[in-house]
Design an enzyme around this catalytic site. Structure first.
Site, PDB file in Angstrom:
ATOM      1  N   TYR A 448       0.838  -1.210   0.000  1.00 15.40           N
ATOM      2  CA  TYR A 448       0.000   0.000   0.000  1.00 15.40           C
ATOM      3  C   TYR A 448       0.872   1.260   0.000  1.00 15.40           C
ATOM      4  O   TYR A 448       0.634   2.201  -0.763  1.00 15.40           O
ATOM      5  CB  TYR A 448      -0.894  -0.054   1.235  1.00 15.40           C
ATOM      6  CG  TYR A 448      -1.877   1.066   1.392  1.00 15.40           C
ATOM      7  CD1 TYR A 448      -2.992   1.170   0.570  1.00 15.40           C
ATOM      8  CD2 TYR A 448      -1.706   2.004   2.403  1.00 15.40           C
ATOM      9  CE1 TYR A 448      -3.909   2.200   0.743  1.00 15.40           C
ATOM     10  CE2 TYR A 448      -2.615   3.031   2.586  1.00 15.40           C
ATOM     11  CZ  TYR A 448      -3.716   3.131   1.757  1.00 15.40           C
ATOM     12  OH  TYR A 448      -4.625   4.144   1.938  1.00 15.40           O
ATOM     13  N   LYS A 452       1.157   4.129  -2.907  1.00 15.79           N
ATOM     14  CA  LYS A 452       0.773   5.503  -2.591  1.00 15.79           C
ATOM     15  C   LYS A 452       1.905   6.495  -2.871  1.00 15.79           C
ATOM     16  O   LYS A 452       1.652   7.632  -3.292  1.00 15.79           O
ATOM     17  CB  LYS A 452       0.328   5.601  -1.129  1.00 15.79           C
ATOM     18  CG  LYS A 452      -1.012   4.911  -0.845  1.00 15.79           C
ATOM     19  CD  LYS A 452      -2.112   5.436  -1.761  1.00 15.79           C
ATOM     20  CE  LYS A 452      -3.490   4.961  -1.373  1.00 15.79           C
ATOM     21  NZ  LYS A 452      -4.530   5.409  -2.328  1.00 15.79           N
TER      22      LYS A 452
END
Length: 702
Positions: A448, A452
């Site tokens: 993640y 990002k």
């Protein structure tokens, strides 16, 4: 000479313009104001005549005309419409962007119409006015294009409610042109005769300014800030010194029609005049006539964005696959459908879409669905996401891939086709969704966090590629309760972390008024701040040509890590420029402190043939044009290993380098690194920039 049809729809700008109270006063004097209207002419309690707006964007008029390839011998200002969103301040820095809307053919004997529209805002993003210009090309008709038919403005049969007389001076154009409209037709007798007039004529916009003063004095005396809209058509030429009458009819609350006539012969010189006035509207962010696309909009943040965009006038495509939090399952249309139902129940416009952002075809279909439903895409919020948290050692390749596919590849898949639409129309707002996990790190979220931070890198490049097309790209790192965080966020924090506390920032980043691009913002609980990559000043660890040792790094680690005086770089070039500057040995100086080397610009070009490195020119065929302000022009032609340097302008240079003479000498004497000169704007390069990088290899002048 034919009109350039390829100019239609191409962006013009951004163009910047600084002005002060003196510019506003000069304009007021140019349109006939004086001691009887001292508020327009005296900096104490100064008020700005709204039609001054046109004087601030003359460059847009000429760029639109040039881009369309109009025959300048027959160009006239045909129509003008101004819509004011906020009062004109007495000074400011303006940014104008626009495009050519269309070309219309009135016939071979009647000419052509070129319609161009622009928006002008203050540097802080506050939108001031929208201008729609119709340029009349008397000599450009007959190209086989479509005609434009507009119904005339309806005037009452009654006598006008107001008649305002004025007597422009025989020298009025000489004063008015100092505000920026220096077209020869209004000052040069020979050019005027060539254009079919007995003598230079009044600027139509000068007469327009007289009319604007008359309308304010009659309908909103002393309150120019109440002017909301001013539109008209220029119908006849007027010679300087001829008296005029502006006739005004009130037609409804806050509305009037008007025309200006030649007081000597009764001919109408400005017709179809419309005027709207009233209280200043609330400075509200609106999205009327905008089309917004929100991914992952079936719940949480995306739903909140979609609902608020629609409430403020946007037409919204609500995309949501309807899958589970980890992206597994077949998906469902229900989440997107429910949001669309909410929007429609509140009177808004929305359509649902269920395509998967993680595939190229899915991204293209999402954008196409917006085009099919609403004809455009103006706003894109990349919000779709999934979670598959595991510590890095336990993270399976599939968990890594799936998260990057949705967050990072998903943003690529949707943004690329949307970006193409925005580039074509010259406007766009894109918001990426990053996370504090990516910006600062979070245990168990390697996939993640990597995705990002990848979005931040994507934004950093798109802000550069979109700048000239009016596309602004920013990134938000939200703290909000959602299905992704429902069992991660503590209950007391979740209760205070509603998506509504994030959406104000995101909506502003989507607005016309937003001036920034390339920024990252944290948002949550009603708290907002900017995050950025800050680079410290650093230190050179070895003399020029020497390789520093690992021990020198160890000894200087504290200095290398110091962020005091750190900088947020706008792009890679600026960062590399600072490195080169730090590493460059300062130029030698004389005892008196004066730089050694070339004493004049001409001396540089005299020395270039002797400094030419023929061995480095194998296979190089290029022409370098130099335009040195304050000194002149030279060009250097490299062909088949030979070098020719001549004074003057070359017909087809590979690239053109523009610089002030003082900066050029500093650069050639080693006091100003070329990269620093370029990134600071002191050196401007047009044409093939890559060819310009050969110059340092081809010439050894130091």
């Amino acid at each position: 000479m034919a009109l350039n049809m390829d100019a239609i729809g191409k962006p013009i700008g951004p163009m910047t313009r600084d002005y002060t109270w003196k510019d506003a006063v000069l304009y007021a004097l140019g349109v006939g104001a004086g001691f009887s209207e001292l508020d327009y002419c005296y900096e104490k309690d100064l008020k700005v005549i709204p039609s001054f707006a046109i004087a601030l964007i003359f460059d847009f008029f000429f760029q639109a005309a040039t881009a369309s390839n109009i025959n300048l011998a027959g160009v006239l200002h045909g129509e003008q419409e101004l819509t004011f969103h906020n009062p004109m301040p007495t000074e400011g820095k303006l940014i104008t962007t626009g495009k050519i809307v269309d070309h219309y053919d009135k016939g071979a004997e009647k000419g052509a119409l070129i319609v161009a529209q622009s928006d002008t805002a203050l540097a802080d993003g506050q939108k001031l006015f929208t201008s729609t210009i119709t340029i009349f090309g008397r000599l450009d008709g007959g190209f086989g294009g479509k005609d434009r038919h507009q119904p005339p403005v309806k005037f009452p049969d009654s006598e006008p409610d107001f008649v305002v007389e004025a007597s422009p001076s025989p020298n009025q154009p000489l004063l008015y042109r100092l505000s920026g409209d220096i077209f020869h037709l209004h000052v040069d007798p020979e050019f005027a005769r060539m254009s079919g007039f007995d003598m230079p004529i009044m600027h139509g916009l000068c007469t327009h300014g007289f009319a604007c003063r008359a309308l304010i004095a009659s309908l909103v005396p002393g309150r120019p800030e109440l002017v909301r809209r001013l539109a008209c058509r220029f119908s006849k030429a007027l010679y300087p010194g001829v008296p005029i009458k502006t006739m005004i009819w009130k037609t409804a609350a806050g509305k009037a029609v008007w025309r200006t006539v030649n007081a000597e012969n009764g001919q109408t010189v400005i017709d179809n005049g419309e005027f709207e006035y009233g209280d200043i509207p609330k400075n509200e962010i609106r999205f009327d006539d905008r089309v917004a696309l929100v991914t992952g909009a079936g719940a949480g943040l995306g739903r909140t964005y979609a609902l608020e965009l629609a409430r403020r006038g946007a037409r919204v495509l609500v995309n949501d696959l309807g899958g589970s939090r980890d992206g597994t399952g077949d998906g469902s249309s229900s989440p997107a459908d429910r949001v669309v139902e909410e929007i429609r129940a509140a009177g808004g416009e929305a359509v649902a879409n269920y395509d998967d952002v993680s595939t190229v075809d899915g991204g293209a279909s999402i954008v196409q669905a917006a085009l099919d439903a609403f004809g455009s895409v103006d706003i894109l919020i990349n919000n779709a996401g999934i979670l598959r948290d595991k510590s890095f050692i336990k993270m399976a390749p599939e968990a890594w891939r799936a998260v990057l596919d949705v967050h990072l590849k998903g943003a690529y898949n949707v943004t690329q086709p949307a970006f193409a639409v925005m580039k074509e129309k010259g406007y766009g707002r894109i918001v990426m969704t990053t996370s504090a996990a990516g910006l600062y790190g979070n245990f168990g979220q390697a996939n993640y966090a990597a995705a990002k931070m990848g979005l931040v890198g994507l934004m950093n490049t798109l802000k550069l590629e979109g700048e000239k097309y009016g596309i602004k790209v920013n990134t938000v790192a939200p703290i909000a309760a959602s299905r992704l965080t429902e069992d991660v966020m503590p209950p007391e924090l979740a209760a205070r972390s509603k998506p509504e506390f994030v959406s104000p920032l995101v909506l502003y980043l989507c607005a016309d008024q937003c001036p920034v691009s390339g920024n990252i913002y944290n948002a949550g609980l009603g708290f907002f701040n900017r995050a950025a990559v800050v680079t410290g000043p650093g230190k050179v660890l070895a003399a020029a040509g020497q390789v520093p040792s690992p021990e020198s790094v160890m000894e200087n680690l504290e200095a290398l890590a110091d962020l005091t005086g750190g900088r947020v770089y706008p792009d890679l070039t600026a960062q590399v420029s600072d490195v080169l500057t730090a590493c460059q040995k300062p130029a030698a100086t004389s005892p008196a402190g004066e730089s050694q080397g070339f004493s004049s610009v001409s001396a540089v070009f005299d020395a270039m043939p002797g400094a030419f490195v023929a061995d480095a020119a194998a296979g190089v065929n290029a022409v370098f044009q130099y335009v040195i302000a304050g000194a002149g022009e030279w060009h250097c032609a490299i062909t088949d290993g030979t070098c020719t340097v001549l004074e003057g302008i070359h017909d087809s240079p590979s690239c053109t380098l523009k610089m002030a003479d003082t900066d050029f000498l500093k650069m050639m004497n080693g006091q100003l690194p070329p990269m620093q000169a370029y990134t600071s704007g002191k050196l401007k390069i047009n044409g093939d920039i890559m060819k310009s990088q050969l110059i340092e290899k081809l010439f050894k002048l130091n």
